[in-house]
Design an enzyme around this catalytic site. Structure first.
Site, PDB file in Angstrom:
ATOM      1  N   GLY A  46      24.345  54.958  19.299  1.00  0.00           N
ATOM      2  CA  GLY A  46      25.671  54.675  19.853  1.00  0.00           C
ATOM      3  C   GLY A  46      25.990  53.338  19.773  1.00  0.00           C
ATOM      4  O   GLY A  46      25.098  52.297  19.270  1.00  0.00           O
ATOM      5  N   GLN A  51      30.093  45.259  20.742  1.00  0.00           N
ATOM      6  CA  GLN A  51      28.840  45.074  19.923  1.00  0.00           C
ATOM      7  C   GLN A  51      29.360  44.800  18.327  1.00  0.00           C
ATOM      8  O   GLN A  51      28.417  44.264  17.716  1.00  0.00           O
ATOM      9  CB  GLN A  51      28.036  46.373  19.836  1.00  0.00           C
ATOM     10  CG  GLN A  51      27.189  46.282  21.030  1.00  0.00           C
ATOM     11  CD  GLN A  51      26.315  47.776  21.035  1.00  0.00           C
ATOM     12  OE1 GLN A  51      26.922  48.925  21.301  1.00  0.00           O
ATOM     13  NE2 GLN A  51      24.972  47.405  20.738  1.00  0.00           N
ATOM     14  N   CYS A  94      18.642  49.038  21.642  1.00  0.00           N
ATOM     15  CA  CYS A  94      19.986  48.600  21.406  1.00  0.00           C
ATOM     16  C   CYS A  94      20.052  47.874  20.158  1.00  0.00           C
ATOM     17  O   CYS A  94      19.280  47.149  19.993  1.00  0.00           O
ATOM     18  CB  CYS A  94      20.312  47.874  22.721  1.00  0.00           C
ATOM     19  SG  CYS A  94      21.932  47.183  22.727  1.00  0.00           S
ATOM     20  N   LEU A  95      21.244  48.214  19.506  1.00  0.00           N
ATOM     21  CA  LEU A  95      21.406  47.670  18.176  1.00  0.00           C
ATOM     22  C   LEU A  95      21.587  46.120  18.138  1.00  0.00           C
ATOM     23  O   LEU A  95      21.787  45.485  17.599  1.00  0.00           O
ATOM     24  CB  LEU A  95      22.515  48.377  17.491  1.00  0.00           C
ATOM     25  CG  LEU A  95      22.382  49.761  16.991  1.00  0.00           C
ATOM     26  CD1 LEU A  95      23.474  50.323  16.678  1.00  0.00           C
ATOM     27  CD2 LEU A  95      21.067  49.845  16.083  1.00  0.00           C
ATOM     28  N   HIS A 136      24.666  54.030  28.844  1.00  0.00           N
ATOM     29  CA  HIS A 136      24.297  52.783  27.987  1.00  0.00           C
ATOM     30  C   HIS A 136      25.467  52.228  27.478  1.00  0.00           C
ATOM     31  O   HIS A 136      25.696  51.020  27.332  1.00  0.00           O
ATOM     32  CB  HIS A 136      23.187  53.123  27.153  1.00  0.00           C
ATOM     33  CG  HIS A 136      22.804  52.026  26.302  1.00  0.00           C
ATOM     34  ND1 HIS A 136      21.472  51.388  26.146  1.00  0.00           N
ATOM     35  CD2 HIS A 136      23.412  51.095  25.317  1.00  0.00           C
ATOM     36  CE1 HIS A 136      21.273  50.711  25.121  1.00  0.00           C
ATOM     37  NE2 HIS A 136      22.394  50.366  24.710  1.00  0.00           N
ATOM     38  N   GLU A 137      26.326  53.054  26.722  1.00  0.00           N
ATOM     39  CA  GLU A 137      27.579  52.502  26.148  1.00  0.00           C
ATOM     40  C   GLU A 137      28.620  51.982  27.118  1.00  0.00           C
ATOM     41  O   GLU A 137      29.197  51.231  26.818  1.00  0.00           O
ATOM     42  CB  GLU A 137      27.900  53.401  25.130  1.00  0.00           C
ATOM     43  CG  GLU A 137      27.048  54.094  23.873  1.00  0.00           C
ATOM     44  CD  GLU A 137      26.269  52.866  23.246  1.00  0.00           C
ATOM     45  OE1 GLU A 137      26.977  51.965  22.987  1.00  0.00           O
ATOM     46  OE2 GLU A 137      25.206  53.259  22.734  1.00  0.00           O
ATOM     47  N   HIS A 140      27.841  48.642  28.198  1.00  0.00           N
ATOM     48  CA  HIS A 140      28.218  47.615  27.331  1.00  0.00           C
ATOM     49  C   HIS A 140      29.583  47.059  27.548  1.00  0.00           C
ATOM     50  O   HIS A 140      30.178  46.258  27.303  1.00  0.00           O
ATOM     51  CB  HIS A 140      28.273  48.153  25.719  1.00  0.00           C
ATOM     52  CG  HIS A 140      26.797  48.061  25.122  1.00  0.00           C
ATOM     53  ND1 HIS A 140      26.324  46.853  24.989  1.00  0.00           N
ATOM     54  CD2 HIS A 140      26.130  48.977  24.578  1.00  0.00           C
ATOM     55  CE1 HIS A 140      25.110  47.041  24.543  1.00  0.00           C
ATOM     56  NE2 HIS A 140      24.967  48.201  24.285  1.00  0.00           N
TER      57      HIS A 140
HETATM   58 NI    NI Z   1      23.194  49.097  23.184  1.00  0.00          NI
END
Ligand code: NI
Length: 169
Positions: A46, A51, A94-95, A136-137, A140
């Site tokens: 995701g 991000q 998380c990226l 989660h997204e 963000h």
């Molecule tokens: Ni994330």
């Protein structure tokens, strides 16, 4: 499509609230495709606009674990309209916080509405990994990270390591 640069903590953009997309333009569609390519290349399941430095309410996800059956979601202005009272715990990473993960408790299922890439309003109910990923997204888009959902002790531990890593690079 272009692979975009992923922003890492403690970049302040990750703490900003993203703005709703008022009009879906070619640039919006291009951005969603760039996000998908960036997510697959990372690789991750995701990715949200902030991000990659874009404060727009856009998310992409693919929680299928089988490479042959990609299930790419590209959502514009996603909103959770209902969520379960029961929660379940899944390991999240998380990226933007590479190399760290933690168990996070979230509602089992969510119902959400969003606009798709073609401008069509959609409503879906998601459960399991996809439900966790959606939450989660969307977090963000509101400047919230998975570490905000865990104990202070665990969060401080991850944060200390993150700051140490930042100093070393
Ligand atoms: Ni994330």
């Amino acid at each position: 499509m272009t692979i975009r640069e992923i922003q890492f903590v403690p970049d302040p953009i990750l703490r900003k609230v993203a703005l709703p997309v008022e009009k879906i333009t070619n640039a919006t569609k291009r951005l969603l495709d760039d996000m998908a390519e960036t997510m697959y290349q990372a690789p991750g399941i995701g990715l949200a606009g902030p991000q990659i430095g874009e404060l727009q309410r856009l998310i992409v996800m693919d929680c299928s674990r089988d490479d042959e059956t990609d299930e790419l979601w590209q959502m514009i202005n996603p909103v959770i309209i209902q969520s379960s009272e029961e929660s379940s715990i899944l390991e999240e990473g998380c990226l933007s916080i590479p190399g760290h993960s933690s168990e996070v408790s979230r509602p089992n299922w969510v119902e959400l509405k969003f606009t798709d890439k073609n401008g069509k309003q959609q409503e879906i109910r998601a459960e399991g990994l996809l439900a966790a990923c959606i939450q989660h997204e969307i977090d963000h888009l509101n400047g919230i990270l998975f570490i905000d959902h865990i104990s202070k002790l665990k969060r401080d531990m991850i944060w200390r390591k993150v700051l140490k890593e930042v100093r070393q690079t």
